[in-house]
Each structure stands twice: as structure tokens, then as C-alpha cells.
Design a protein around this motif. Structure first.
Motif: not given
Length: 380
Positions: A316-325, A206-210
Motif C-alpha cells: 500500500e502507498h509506497s509511492e515515495a521514500s525508501l520503504y515498502l509498506w 525523503y522529498l528527493e525519493l519519489g
């Protein structure tokens, strides 16, 4: 066939002394099926934010590259043509700040396949430990169990026994939390692994999805000092290029380890199809379609986050990737059940470890129309 009870049962049949499936946890997504049936019954249909599978079209330039190489009757090679590996090296240099040669790159048949079989292909087994984060993609544990090694969760590296750990997984940006490790944290992990002669493998799919942080690779010269010994990175085109159906990915890093993997995988016939190799090269040579897809995901992420927070979730977190935690501070399966009644399907946090027991993972890989429908239901 005789039913003579003196005959040993076939491997994998009931009564066999040991089945591989006995080593593995229950496949997590099977547990979600009853909730999916509930969500499907909603009058306005299912809004599926569980698995995180891409739904947008494969970019035309990638489709054309695939189609142009469909007349390839001969066997492709496990290593792939040098032109493909040079294209991957160019992408690693351009996007990750990694100076690496084509001899240290190997295409793989999807990243999940590599994660699951890497410990086996590296010769790990009983007595060895495979370490991975406490909240993590379940396949890290599966890979350890398949080869008979011991899976070990960690929060901090000093919790581990370095005399037994043979393979250390990092995952930044994280699945499921979207957490991003800083360059300092990555440098500390590299130093720890090198001090204890542990192979460090960084899953960077997920590195390109910040979104709110800029993810960094362990192969970045600022992290590893330009030395890739003892380091591997895993990258996938499934999310950044909508290629989950192509099984397009690669591993890169320490050339000695990559060479060993190549030799093992040649014997196993683990070959990326030639048209997919061509499509991979086309995808990694183009950055424009990635930015276009990022724009779609950014809009969906913003809409879902606002709706979830308005409904009472904390993100929480969720600063990158394709998900909301997301959490409501209660057992995750209660949240899954409540949202299923609204026709919204999400992944329970305990799929990713006991530490996720009060969270759900919400993927924003659904269509704009399904996201808008879910937003309206959450508002009501």
C-alpha cells in the motif's frame, strides 16, 4: 558517598521522584532484538531491511570536502557560515521551488535531534498539544513528551482542537508508508495552520525519493504563496547522499522562528562540526550523485516489491521514500517472526502507531547482494 536514606536520590537514579525516561515509550528497536537473533542464524546470513540505514559509499566529492576541512581547531558557529546557508538556499530554490534567504536557514545535528527537541526549544509544555499523523515516525511523539506537552495523533485536521494544538507535523513522503501529500492537501494544511495560528512543520527528508508520485514542499511557492510565516521544513542528507553517519541536516522557513531556534541552540551548544558543514555544502551543490543513488534504490525497490507480492504481500502507498509498506492481513509481529525464519528482518508496523498493526515496513537500503539473497528466499 553516604547511603543515608535522608539524602534525595540523584536525578535519573532509581527512586528519584521523576525520571525523564519515565515519560517516554519503550525504545521500539529494542523489541526487535530477539527476531534479529533468529534472522542472524539463517545459513545464508541476515538480510536487514528494518532500520533503513544507508549502506552505499559516501560520494567521493563529499568525502573530499570533509577531509579538506579537518584542520579546523576553532569553534564553528551554530548558524554556520553564510556560504553554507546560501548553498542550502540555492538547493531549496533549485529542487523545491522555494525562494528563501540564508537568514531563514539553520543547520542541525541530524534531523532526529531537531524533531525530538523542537517542541522544547520553542517553549512548548503542559497544556499544549503536538499533533502528528496516525502512522508516523515515533520521534514526533517523543518530542512532545520530552517537554511535557500532549502528543495527539490525527487522520484529518478537523479531528484536532485548534485551540490547543501549538505544533502540527506533516510528513510527506511519509515514514513509514511512503504516502505523498498532493499540493492541494498541503495548501489545505497551510491554510488550516494559518487560520488557527499553529506552527506547521513539514518533515521532508525523503522529498528527493519519489517513485510513483512527485513530492512537493510546503515552501513551494505554489503551496504557500511565497509566504513562509508559520512554516518550517526539515531536510536531511542521510538518505539522498548516504550521510547518516555525518548527521547532516537543516531546518528552514519562517525567519522569526528560525531566529528563535538559533538563540536557544546557541545557548545549548548545538553545533554541526565544521567539516560536516563543508561536506553538507558540497553535497547540496551536486545533483549527479543523488540521481546515481536513486538508480540503485529504484532497482532494489523493484526487485523487493515483485518478490514480496509474489510471496503474498499487498503493498500500500509506497509511492515515495525508501520503504515498502506491506501487509498479509494479519498481526505484524507474526509476519516479522515468519520472515525472521527466512533470515529477513523487517520493522513491525505498530512501531509507527496502532494503525500499522497489520503491516510491516521493508527498507530497500540493503546492498544489491543482500536484496538478491532475500528475493531468492522469498521465491523459494
Amino acid at each position: 558517598m553516604s547511603n543515608d536514606s535522608t539524602h534525595a536520590p540523584l536525578p535519573g537514579h532509581p527512586g528519584a521522584a521523576r525520571r525523564v525516561s519515565d515519560l517516554l515509550p519503550v525504545f521500539p528497536w529494542d523489541k526487535l532484538e530477539p527476531y534479529k537473533r533468529t534472522a542472524l542464524a539463517h545459513p545464508d546470513g541476515l538480510c536487514d531491511f528494518s532500520v533503513g540505514t544507508p549502506v552505499d559509499p559516501v560520494p567521493e566529492l563529499i568525502q573530499k570536502a570533509l577531509a579538506a576541512h579537518t584542520d579546523t581547531p576553532g569553534y564553528p558557529t551554530v548558524w554556520g557560515p553564510v556560504e553554507l546557508r546560501e548553498t542550502i538556499a540555492g538547493w531549496l530554490r533549485r529542487r523545491l521551488g522555494a525562494e528563501i534567504g540564508p537568514e531563514a536557514i539553520l543547520p542541525t545535528v541530524g534531523s532526529k535531534e531537531l524533531v525530538a527537541w523542537l517542541p522544547t526549544q520553542l517553549g512548548l509544555g503542559p497544556g499544549d498539544q503536538v499533533a502528528y499523523p496516525k502512522l508516523a515516525y515515533p520521534t514526533y511523539e517523543v518530542g512532545a513528551r520530552l517537554c511535557g506537552a500532549e502528543p495527539v495523533e490525527y487522520g484529518e485536521l478537523d479531528e484536532l482542537d485548534p485551540s490547543r494544538v501549538r505544533l502540527l507535523w506533516l510528513n510527506s513522503p511519509s515514514n513509514p508508508t511512503g504516502r505523498v501529500l498532493t499540493a492541494d492537501q498541503l495548501r489545505a494544511a497551510v491554510a488550516w495552520a494559518r487560520e488557527h495560528r499553529v506552527l506547521l512543520v513539514s518533515d521532508e527528508c525523503y522529498l528527493e525519493l519519489g517513485w510513483e508520485a512527485e513530492p512537493v514542499s510546503v515552501l513551494d511557492q505554489a503551496v504557500c504563496g511565497g509566504d513562509h510565516e508559520g512554516l518550517l521544513v526539515v531536510h536531511s542528507l542521510s538518505k539522498r547522499s548516504n550521510l547518516a553517519g555525518y548527521r547532516a541536516s537543516f531546518v528552514a522557513g519562517d525567519p522569526v522562528v528560525v531566529k528563535e531556534l538559533l538563540e536557544v541552540r546557541k545557548h545549548g551548544g548545538m553545533i554541526v562540526p565544521a567539516p560536516v558543514q563543508a561536506a553538507t555544502a558540497a553535497a547540496l551543490a551536486d545533483d549527479a550523485h543523488v540521481e546515481e543513488q536513486r538508480g540503485r534504490y529504484a532497482a532494489r525497490r523493484s526487485a523487493l516489491r515483485a518478490a514480496l507480492e509474489g510471496y503474498g504481500f499487498r503493498i500500500e502507498h509506497s509511492e515515495a521514500s525508501l520503504y515498502l509498506w506491506a501487509t498479509q492481513g494479519r498481526p505484524c509481529w507474526e509476519t516479522v517472526a515468519e520472515l525472521a525464519e527466512l533470515g529477513i528482518l523487517v520493522a513491525p508496523g505498530d512501531f509507527y502507531g496502532p494503525a500499522g498493526a497489520e503491516f510491516v515496513r521493508v527498507a530497500f537500503t540493503a546492498t544489491d547482494e543482500r536484496v538478491a539473497s532475500a528475493v531468492e528466499r522469498l521465491k523459494r
